[in-house]
Design an enzyme around this catalytic site. Sequence first.
Site, PDB file in Angstrom:
ATOM      1  N   TYR A  54      63.534  37.124  56.596  1.00 15.12           N
ATOM      2  CA  TYR A  54      62.137  36.786  56.301  1.00 15.12           C
ATOM      3  C   TYR A  54      62.036  35.586  55.369  1.00 15.12           C
ATOM      4  O   TYR A  54      62.700  35.513  54.335  1.00 15.12           O
ATOM      5  CB  TYR A  54      61.410  37.981  55.653  1.00 15.12           C
ATOM      6  CG  TYR A  54      60.003  37.632  55.242  1.00 15.12           C
ATOM      7  CD1 TYR A  54      59.015  37.485  56.204  1.00 15.12           C
ATOM      8  CD2 TYR A  54      59.672  37.400  53.910  1.00 15.12           C
ATOM      9  CE1 TYR A  54      57.725  37.138  55.849  1.00 15.12           C
ATOM     10  CE2 TYR A  54      58.378  37.052  53.544  1.00 15.12           C
ATOM     11  CZ  TYR A  54      57.414  36.914  54.525  1.00 15.12           C
ATOM     12  OH  TYR A  54      56.137  36.538  54.178  1.00 15.12           O
ATOM     13  N   HIS A  84      48.816  27.329  52.834  1.00 13.00           N
ATOM     14  CA  HIS A  84      48.456  28.297  51.796  1.00 13.00           C
ATOM     15  C   HIS A  84      47.725  27.660  50.616  1.00 13.00           C
ATOM     16  O   HIS A  84      47.219  28.379  49.745  1.00 13.00           O
ATOM     17  CB  HIS A  84      49.706  29.016  51.289  1.00 13.00           C
ATOM     18  CG  HIS A  84      50.245  30.027  52.246  1.00 13.00           C
ATOM     19  ND1 HIS A  84      50.450  29.768  53.582  1.00 13.00           N
ATOM     20  CD2 HIS A  84      50.649  31.329  52.069  1.00 13.00           C
ATOM     21  CE1 HIS A  84      50.944  30.833  54.176  1.00 13.00           C
ATOM     22  NE2 HIS A  84      51.073  31.800  53.280  1.00 13.00           N
ATOM     23  N   ASN A 196      55.458  32.055  46.082  1.00 15.59           N
ATOM     24  CA  ASN A 196      55.457  33.507  45.951  1.00 15.59           C
ATOM     25  C   ASN A 196      55.743  33.875  44.503  1.00 15.59           C
ATOM     26  O   ASN A 196      56.613  33.286  43.867  1.00 15.59           O
ATOM     27  CB  ASN A 196      56.532  34.117  46.862  1.00 15.59           C
ATOM     28  CG  ASN A 196      56.146  35.497  47.347  1.00 15.59           C
ATOM     29  OD1 ASN A 196      55.271  36.133  46.785  1.00 15.59           O
ATOM     30  ND2 ASN A 196      56.807  35.951  48.394  1.00 15.59           N
ATOM     31  N   TYR A 281      29.860  53.726  10.614  1.00 16.85           N
ATOM     32  CA  TYR A 281      31.120  53.692  11.353  1.00 16.85           C
ATOM     33  C   TYR A 281      31.701  52.295  11.460  1.00 16.85           C
ATOM     34  O   TYR A 281      32.927  52.120  11.481  1.00 16.85           O
ATOM     35  CB  TYR A 281      30.912  54.230  12.775  1.00 16.85           C
ATOM     36  CG  TYR A 281      30.722  55.722  12.885  1.00 16.85           C
ATOM     37  CD1 TYR A 281      30.674  56.546  11.771  1.00 16.85           C
ATOM     38  CD2 TYR A 281      30.565  56.312  14.137  1.00 16.85           C
ATOM     39  CE1 TYR A 281      30.484  57.907  11.890  1.00 16.85           C
ATOM     40  CE2 TYR A 281      30.384  57.682  14.268  1.00 16.85           C
ATOM     41  CZ  TYR A 281      30.342  58.475  13.138  1.00 16.85           C
ATOM     42  OH  TYR A 281      30.161  59.823  13.268  1.00 16.85           O
ATOM     43  N   ARG A 284      33.523  52.086   8.205  1.00 14.08           N
ATOM     44  CA  ARG A 284      34.438  53.184   7.891  1.00 14.08           C
ATOM     45  C   ARG A 284      35.515  53.371   8.955  1.00 14.08           C
ATOM     46  O   ARG A 284      36.641  53.755   8.657  1.00 14.08           O
ATOM     47  CB  ARG A 284      33.623  54.473   7.727  1.00 14.08           C
ATOM     48  CG  ARG A 284      34.425  55.638   7.277  1.00 14.08           C
ATOM     49  CD  ARG A 284      33.637  56.911   7.011  1.00 14.08           C
ATOM     50  NE  ARG A 284      32.259  56.936   7.418  1.00 14.08           N
ATOM     51  CZ  ARG A 284      31.691  57.965   8.067  1.00 14.08           C
ATOM     52  NH1 ARG A 284      32.436  59.002   8.407  1.00 14.08           N
ATOM     53  NH2 ARG A 284      30.414  57.958   8.367  1.00 14.08           N
ATOM     54  N   PHE A 330      56.403  40.662  44.211  1.00  6.17           N
ATOM     55  CA  PHE A 330      55.245  39.779  44.099  1.00  6.17           C
ATOM     56  C   PHE A 330      53.964  40.537  43.758  1.00  6.17           C
ATOM     57  O   PHE A 330      52.954  39.932  43.410  1.00  6.17           O
ATOM     58  CB  PHE A 330      55.024  39.044  45.426  1.00  6.17           C
ATOM     59  CG  PHE A 330      54.991  39.967  46.615  1.00  6.17           C
ATOM     60  CD1 PHE A 330      53.902  40.788  46.859  1.00  6.17           C
ATOM     61  CD2 PHE A 330      56.071  40.040  47.476  1.00  6.17           C
ATOM     62  CE1 PHE A 330      53.876  41.661  47.931  1.00  6.17           C
ATOM     63  CE2 PHE A 330      56.061  40.904  48.556  1.00  6.17           C
ATOM     64  CZ  PHE A 330      54.949  41.721  48.791  1.00  6.17           C
ATOM     65  N   GLU A 415      49.331  43.027  54.535  1.00  5.68           N
ATOM     66  CA  GLU A 415      49.281  43.092  53.071  1.00  5.68           C
ATOM     67  C   GLU A 415      48.050  43.924  52.719  1.00  5.68           C
ATOM     68  O   GLU A 415      46.975  43.400  52.428  1.00  5.68           O
ATOM     69  CB  GLU A 415      49.243  41.673  52.503  1.00  5.68           C
ATOM     70  CG  GLU A 415      50.522  40.916  52.859  1.00  5.68           C
ATOM     71  CD  GLU A 415      50.389  39.400  52.825  1.00  5.68           C
ATOM     72  OE1 GLU A 415      49.313  38.908  52.443  1.00  5.68           O
ATOM     73  OE2 GLU A 415      51.359  38.720  53.195  1.00  5.68           O
TER      74      GLU A 415
END
Length: 513
Positions: A54, A84, A196, A281, A284, A330, A415
């Site tokens: 791959y 991409h 990646n 608060y 404190r 990834f 994916e």
Amino acid sequence: MSESLILRPGAVALPQWRAILDGAALALDPAALPAVERGAHAVEAIVERGAPVYGINTGFGKLASVRIEHDDLATLQRNIVLSHAAGVGEPMPAPVARLMMALKLASLAQGASGIRPQTLALLEAMLQRDVIPVVPAQGSVGASGDLAPLSHLAAALIGVGEAWHGEQRLPAAEALQHAGLAPVQLGAKEGLALLNGTQFSTANALAGLFAIEDAFRAALVAGALSTEAAKGSDTPFDPRIHALRGQPGQIIVADALRALMAGSLIRESHRDDDVRVQDPYCLRCQPQVMGAALDVIRAAAQMLHTEANGVSDNPLVFADSGEALSGGNFHAEPVAFAADMLAMAVCEIGSISERRIAMLVDPALSGLPAFLTPRPGLNSGFMIPQVTAAALVSENKQRAYPASVDSIPTSANQEDHVSMAAHGARRLLTMAENAAHVVGIELLAAAQGCDFHAPLRSSAPLEAARTLLRAQVPTLQEDRYFHPDMLAATALVRSGELVRSVGMALPGAETAL
């Protein structure tokens, strides 16, 4: 160039990543190169064997089953970068892009990505000669890696897209030429190795972490000063209280607040015969709230430190066995969780700070003049700065919805679960800036409140902080144009000057890393 920070892959400390974000010069540790060469040779051997692996001789994502012929392998790597590089929106800030490049350099240099030494050398040279890719900030879902933004980084290495060279925004090829560099032709797997990984999400999360740390420390100073302005008690900071609960951040914050107030004449003026039994608060419970925030910040810092020093490529090359193994490093789920934790922490830092501002402007709670002005009515004083703080706090609440609980399938359901770490990390700088403004407003209000107690003075550390502020912002006697005062106070928070002025170490993200 000044002396370079040596980037040792897998062993970079958080202060070094921060220095890189701030523009420190860097050089890759030459000791990393043998591992890089072994990884590159392993890829060459895989190509020669011809078995499908791959990302080396196959398509990508849903197209992983498509075999690519030997003569097309270089085209395959160029194509993945071009296809991409599909980000949109405003560019990520150049310092954060620089940090992303350094994170990518450190990851690739561990030798598990199959990158060639010459490609790695170009990435290092771009960092050294200030060639920073212009990277659109939107388009990553945080798995399969930060594909779109990292593709814009990779595109600059092949002379495509845009890059900053100093202050100039240029076509990437021109930026490289001006820096005396030449684009690289990508070899097998190199395009995939460059795009990646989780470096976009991690860079944004680290930048957010550092800015939130600055706001946290400044809020300790402002909170102590607000306690003085309201003539609050330091009894809630007694170490015996916090030892019984045992929460580490709470103990640390109580110690810091107690040290900030030590020696205060304002505190001594009401130690005895004070009719008030307990403070609100927001005064404190500072150790409990800010201590919990500190614990969360440190946990997130640990996760990001680990991620920054890891390898999040796929497939990973193991040179010793000659294998390339497909996995899921990834997937940025750790970064998504860290970013969500930081978002919650910065929300609370701003939230309790705003509550102290609201307390100080209310005479029923603070005992000070209404809205901290000597002549309320004719003057509005701090009325609207408190409104601004409230607006910023609510904006941060709206931004704090956890990104990590969201997912949407991509790549034709190949994916099918993603982290949304990029969204979670990208919001942090804006949230930190909002918190810095709130803490800046509190600093102004607290200093104004202490002015009403003259000639009584606070502790030496807090008086040093007040002196620093008053050198830029005088006491508010009558209404004036408020905006510059707020900008000046926020700058002291953001720059760290306020914290440095107290002359003592305050807790932050540092851990036993």
